[in-house]
Enzyme design. Sequence first.
Site, PDB file in Angstrom:
ATOM      1  N   PRO A 137     -31.993  -6.102 -45.057  1.00  0.00           N
ATOM      2  CA  PRO A 137     -31.532  -5.855 -46.197  1.00  0.00           C
ATOM      3  C   PRO A 137     -32.430  -6.137 -47.349  1.00  0.00           C
ATOM      4  O   PRO A 137     -32.068  -6.839 -47.990  1.00  0.00           O
ATOM      5  CB  PRO A 137     -30.365  -7.837 -45.971  1.00  0.00           C
ATOM      6  CG  PRO A 137     -31.146  -8.495 -45.078  1.00  0.00           C
ATOM      7  CD  PRO A 137     -31.931  -7.040 -44.099  1.00  0.00           C
ATOM      8  N   CYS A 138     -32.867  -5.445 -47.617  1.00  0.00           N
ATOM      9  CA  CYS A 138     -33.822  -5.115 -48.769  1.00  0.00           C
ATOM     10  C   CYS A 138     -33.426  -5.549 -50.121  1.00  0.00           C
ATOM     11  O   CYS A 138     -34.569  -6.055 -50.721  1.00  0.00           O
ATOM     12  CB  CYS A 138     -34.190  -3.743 -48.856  1.00  0.00           C
ATOM     13  SG  CYS A 138     -33.426  -1.990 -49.153  1.00  0.00           S
TER      14      CYS A 138
END
Length: 170
Positions: A137-138
């Site tokens: 989950p950048c």
Amino acid sequence: MTKFAGMQLNLTSLQAPWPVGTVLIACAGETIVAVDFTLERLARLLSKRFGRVEFAPSRLYAPELQAYLDGSLTALQSLPAEAGGTEFQRRVWHRLREIPPGQTRTYSQVAESIGQPRAARAVGLANSLNPLSLIVPCHRLIGRSGSLTGYAGGLECKRWLLKHESGGPC
């Protein structure tokens, strides 16, 4: 090269009923090797890792993606995925996976958490090369001031994902 070099990659394109458009999932067998929001970026990331790639349609992992969109925010975390990358990139991506849904961290905080407090820019570069958007989950990384910074899916997409995960109105 990764353990998937030379394998046929299948692209699953889902037109999801959400404001951020299409999510693309590329798989080598049943292992996810890339998740992105634009075909151009996905193809570029994959060609760097695998050379020439060909896409075949598949519906693999559509239920899990829909579950995430429906509010089961951990639905994607246990999917089989392989990002490739350097040792440093894998450390950053592993740390990103530890950020709980609805929370954010700064680039500096991630750099400190991997024992390299002066590597905030390198964390940013590793983040920009993340081939597994949503699974890694950048979008949970933000600027030091709390501002939303660049995101491959666009800032509107990043804003939507953060609101979705925090339970706020999207």
